[in-house]
Enzyme design. Structure first.
Site, mmCIF file in Angstrom:
data_model
loop_
_atom_site.group_PDB
_atom_site.id
_atom_site.type_symbol
_atom_site.label_atom_id
_atom_site.label_comp_id
_atom_site.label_asym_id
_atom_site.label_seq_id
_atom_site.Cartn_x
_atom_site.Cartn_y
_atom_site.Cartn_z
ATOM 1 N N CYS A 22 -0.073 3.771 2.637
ATOM 2 C CA CYS A 22 0.336 3.319 3.973
ATOM 3 C C CYS A 22 1.799 3.681 4.229
ATOM 4 O O CYS A 22 2.158 4.139 5.314
ATOM 5 C CB CYS A 22 0.156 1.809 4.110
ATOM 6 S SG CYS A 22 -1.541 1.231 3.959
ATOM 7 N N CYS A 63 0.839 -1.204 0.000
ATOM 8 C CA CYS A 63 0.000 0.000 0.000
ATOM 9 C C CYS A 63 0.875 1.255 0.000
ATOM 10 O O CYS A 63 1.493 1.579 1.003
ATOM 11 C CB CYS A 63 -0.917 -0.036 1.222
ATOM 12 S SG CYS A 63 -1.812 1.493 1.536
#
Length: 106
Positions: A34, A31
């Site tokens: 993230c 991600c």
């Protein structure tokens, strides 16, 4: 205290039975967002380690935890108090947003 990497084996003990509030970051290594917000989470953990515990759940390694809490977008942060979810923030875009979220729910 360092950020705790949570697995299904230690989730209950480290999160649900914690003496302090716990901020949990649900994330995944693939991600991009993230990874972008991780330094802000790390800095807040360093600055506020005396107020709460900081933990991370890799949704690829512990999908059952993510499923239990209805995590369908990452990063999602959950603040646990006394074993219950006190607040949720999805995809915070800054350190300030995370800090404001913590203040709202502590």
């Amino acid at each position: 205290m360092a950020i705790i990497n949570i697995t299904k084996e230690i989730f209950e003990e480290q999160i649900l039975k914690a003496d302090q509030p716990v901020l949990v970051d649900f994330w995944a290594p693939w991600c991009t967002y993230c990874r972008r917000i991780a330094p802000a989470f790390d800095k807040i953990a360093e600055q506020q380690e005396n107020k709460l515990v900081f933990a991370k759940v890799n949704v690829d390694e512990a999908p059952e935890i993510a499923e239990k809490y209805g995590i369908d977008t990452i990063p999602t942060l959950l603040l646990f108090k006394n074993g219950e979810v006190a607040g949720t923030i999805v995809a915070p875009d800054s350190k300030a947003k995370i800090e404001t979220f913590i203040q709202e729910y502590l």
